[in-house]
Design a protein around this motif. Structure first.
Motif, short mmCIF file in Angstrom:
data_model
loop_
_atom_site.label_atom_id
_atom_site.label_comp_id
_atom_site.label_asym_id
_atom_site.label_seq_id
_atom_site.Cartn_x
_atom_site.Cartn_y
_atom_site.Cartn_z
N TYR A 161 2.64 -4.34 -84.41
CA TYR A 161 1.42 -4.64 -83.66
C TYR A 161 0.36 -5.32 -84.52
CZ TYR A 161 2.95 -2.27 -79.40
OH TYR A 161 3.63 -1.91 -78.26
N GLY A 162 0.51 -5.34 -85.83
CA GLY A 162 -0.30 -6.12 -86.74
C GLY A 162 -1.81 -6.05 -86.52
N ALA A 163 -2.45 -7.21 -86.57
CA ALA A 163 -3.90 -7.30 -86.44
C ALA A 163 -4.38 -6.72 -85.11
CB ALA A 163 -4.34 -8.77 -86.55
N PHE A 164 -3.62 -6.97 -84.05
CA PHE A 164 -4.02 -6.47 -82.74
C PHE A 164 -4.09 -4.94 -82.73
CE2 PHE A 164 -2.67 -4.60 -78.71
CZ PHE A 164 -3.71 -5.02 -77.88
N GLY A 165 -3.12 -4.30 -83.38
CA GLY A 165 -3.09 -2.84 -83.41
C GLY A 165 -4.33 -2.25 -84.05
N VAL A 166 -4.72 -2.80 -85.20
CA VAL A 166 -5.91 -2.30 -85.89
C VAL A 166 -7.17 -2.63 -85.10
CG1 VAL A 166 -7.29 -2.47 -88.00
CG2 VAL A 166 -4.79 -2.44 -88.14
N LEU A 167 -7.22 -3.81 -84.49
CA LEU A 167 -8.37 -4.18 -83.65
C LEU A 167 -8.51 -3.20 -82.50
CD1 LEU A 167 -10.63 -6.09 -82.75
CD2 LEU A 167 -8.90 -7.45 -81.55
N LEU A 168 -7.41 -2.84 -81.86
CA LEU A 168 -7.46 -1.89 -80.74
C LEU A 168 -8.00 -0.54 -81.21
CD1 LEU A 168 -6.80 -1.15 -77.81
CD2 LEU A 168 -4.47 -0.58 -78.55
N ILE A 169 -7.54 -0.06 -82.35
CA ILE A 169 -8.02 1.21 -82.88
C ILE A 169 -9.52 1.15 -83.16
CG2 ILE A 169 -7.90 2.76 -84.88
CD1 ILE A 169 -4.86 2.01 -85.01
N ALA A 170 -9.97 0.05 -83.75
CA ALA A 170 -11.39 -0.11 -84.07
C ALA A 170 -12.25 -0.13 -82.81
CB ALA A 170 -11.60 -1.40 -84.87
N VAL A 171 -11.78 -0.80 -81.77
CA VAL A 171 -12.53 -0.87 -80.51
C VAL A 171 -12.58 0.50 -79.83
CG1 VAL A 171 -12.51 -1.82 -78.16
CG2 VAL A 171 -12.10 -3.32 -80.12
N LEU A 172 -11.45 1.21 -79.83
CA LEU A 172 -11.43 2.55 -79.23
C LEU A 172 -12.36 3.49 -79.97
CD1 LEU A 172 -7.61 3.03 -78.47
CD2 LEU A 172 -9.42 2.27 -76.93
N TYR A 173 -12.44 3.32 -81.27
CA TYR A 173 -13.37 4.13 -82.08
C TYR A 173 -14.81 3.81 -81.69
CZ TYR A 173 -16.37 5.23 -86.05
OH TYR A 173 -17.41 5.69 -86.83
N GLN A 174 -15.12 2.53 -81.60
CA GLN A 174 -16.50 2.10 -81.34
C GLN A 174 -17.00 2.56 -79.97
OE1 GLN A 174 -18.09 0.93 -83.81
NE2 GLN A 174 -20.04 0.39 -82.86
N TYR A 175 -16.08 2.65 -79.01
CA TYR A 175 -16.47 3.02 -77.64
C TYR A 175 -16.08 4.46 -77.29
CZ TYR A 175 -17.80 -1.75 -76.49
OH TYR A 175 -18.45 -2.96 -76.45
N ARG A 176 -15.82 5.27 -78.28
CA ARG A 176 -15.33 6.62 -78.02
C ARG A 176 -16.29 7.44 -77.17
NH1 ARG A 176 -15.87 11.86 -80.23
NH2 ARG A 176 -14.01 13.12 -79.77
N GLU A 177 -17.58 7.30 -77.39
CA GLU A 177 -18.56 8.10 -76.65
C GLU A 177 -18.78 7.59 -75.23
OE1 GLU A 177 -19.82 10.91 -77.63
OE2 GLU A 177 -18.76 10.80 -79.55
N LEU A 178 -18.17 6.47 -74.89
CA LEU A 178 -18.29 5.91 -73.54
C LEU A 178 -16.88 5.82 -72.95
CD1 LEU A 178 -20.80 3.05 -74.42
CD2 LEU A 178 -21.35 5.22 -73.31
N ARG A 179 -16.37 6.94 -72.50
CA ARG A 179 -14.95 7.03 -72.13
C ARG A 179 -14.55 6.00 -71.08
NH1 ARG A 179 -11.56 11.32 -71.93
NH2 ARG A 179 -12.40 11.81 -73.98
N LEU A 180 -15.38 5.80 -70.06
CA LEU A 180 -15.02 4.84 -69.01
C LEU A 180 -14.90 3.44 -69.59
CD1 LEU A 180 -14.46 4.13 -66.08
CD2 LEU A 180 -16.93 3.93 -65.71
N TRP A 181 -15.88 3.02 -70.39
CA TRP A 181 -15.82 1.70 -71.00
C TRP A 181 -14.70 1.59 -72.00
CZ3 TRP A 181 -17.60 -2.50 -69.07
CH2 TRP A 181 -18.73 -2.47 -68.24
N GLN A 182 -14.44 2.67 -72.71
CA GLN A 182 -13.32 2.69 -73.64
C GLN A 182 -12.02 2.42 -72.91
OE1 GLN A 182 -11.61 6.45 -74.98
NE2 GLN A 182 -11.97 5.84 -77.11
N SER A 183 -11.86 3.06 -71.76
CA SER A 183 -10.64 2.91 -70.96
C SER A 183 -10.53 1.51 -70.37
CB SER A 183 -10.62 3.95 -69.85
OG SER A 183 -10.66 5.26 -70.38
N ILE A 184 -11.64 0.99 -69.86
CA ILE A 184 -11.62 -0.34 -69.25
C ILE A 184 -11.32 -1.42 -70.30
CG2 ILE A 184 -13.05 -2.12 -68.16
CD1 ILE A 184 -14.53 0.16 -66.70
#
Length: 239
Positions: A161-184
């Motif tokens: 998953y390379g760069a995309f995999g790490v980017l996804l993890i970083a985005v999920l981390y950044q939006y963790r407190e906003l579960r709905l937006w994290q999911s969307i």
């Protein structure tokens, strides 16, 4: 580290252990398709009808398997907040990344050693170190620096998953407190794989509870099942 205060499904949603098992089972189905069905088709011993049937099973299995990685990324972020020792968490990921490399190679290309493509534990390890580094930075703009470094490292090492995999993890981390937006946002990011957004429907209902499971035993599932499928795949091709 504190749990997510927005876990509104506490006590009635989906536990961490349930999400882990969903990810594990869908991952195994996906790897069975790669490790067994591909060698069956490449061996050249199937009739036209059998080849078509195997290919259909392969396609369905791969579609099911698309749920696994996004869930693992979500759980990694949650694990980062719940763990009492991030360093030990990272070391454990690193150990299993090394242990899993030969089994992973066996499934991917039926070889024992291939530096051209590394298993997903390396991606998760880089992702963990990335969000760990991001947590040390208060300015949201400056958080882009460790995020970009992690993305580049994953791509240079050719991890799963390379760069995309790490980017996804970083985005999920950044939006963790906003579960709905994290999911969307998570769902939109993985929408290029048509079944993958289902993962974020499931994670949206995460209740913040660990559930019952043996973490060490679950870690071993990855290299063990890859080794089994990889050896069977080699046997099919060499038959």
């Amino acid at each position: 580290m504190q749990a997510n205060s927005s876990d509104k499904f506490a006590g009635k949603g989906i536990s961490g252990s349930t999400l882990k098992w969903i990810a594990m089972i869908t991952m195994i189905i996906d790897h069975f398709a790669v490790g067994i069905f591909i060698p069956m088709m490449e061996a050249g011993q199937l009739s036209t009808f059998d080849y078509s049937s195997v290919y259909t099973a392969y396609t369905i299995s791969r579609a099911i398997g698309r749920l696994a990685f996004p869930i693992f990324c979500f759980l990694l972020v949650e694990g980062f907040f719940y763990t009492s020792n991030v360093k030990k968490y990272a070391i454990r990921l690193g150990i299993f990344a090394i242990i899993s490399e030969v089994p992973f190679n066996l499934v991917i290309d039926q070889t024992f050693w291939n530096l051209g493509y590394q298993n997903v534990f390396f991606t998760l390890l880089i992702g963990l170190v990335t969000i760990w580094s991001m947590s040390k930075v208060e300015n949201n703009f400056l958080k882009l620096i460790p995020a970009l470094l992690g993305i580049v490292l994953a791509e240079l090492l050719h991890t799963d998953y390379g760069a995309f995999g790490v980017l996804l993890i970083a985005v999920l981390y950044q939006y963790r407190e906003l579960r709905l937006w994290q999911s969307i946002i998570g769902g939109l990011m993985v929408a290029w794989e048509i079944t993958a957004p289902i993962s974020f429907v499931l994670s949206y209902f995460y209740n913040g509870l660990k559930g019952r499971y043996n973490a060490k035993w679950l870690y071993w599932i990855y290299p063990v099942h890859l080794l089994i499928f990889g050896l069977i795949g080699r046997a099919i091709l060499n038959a």
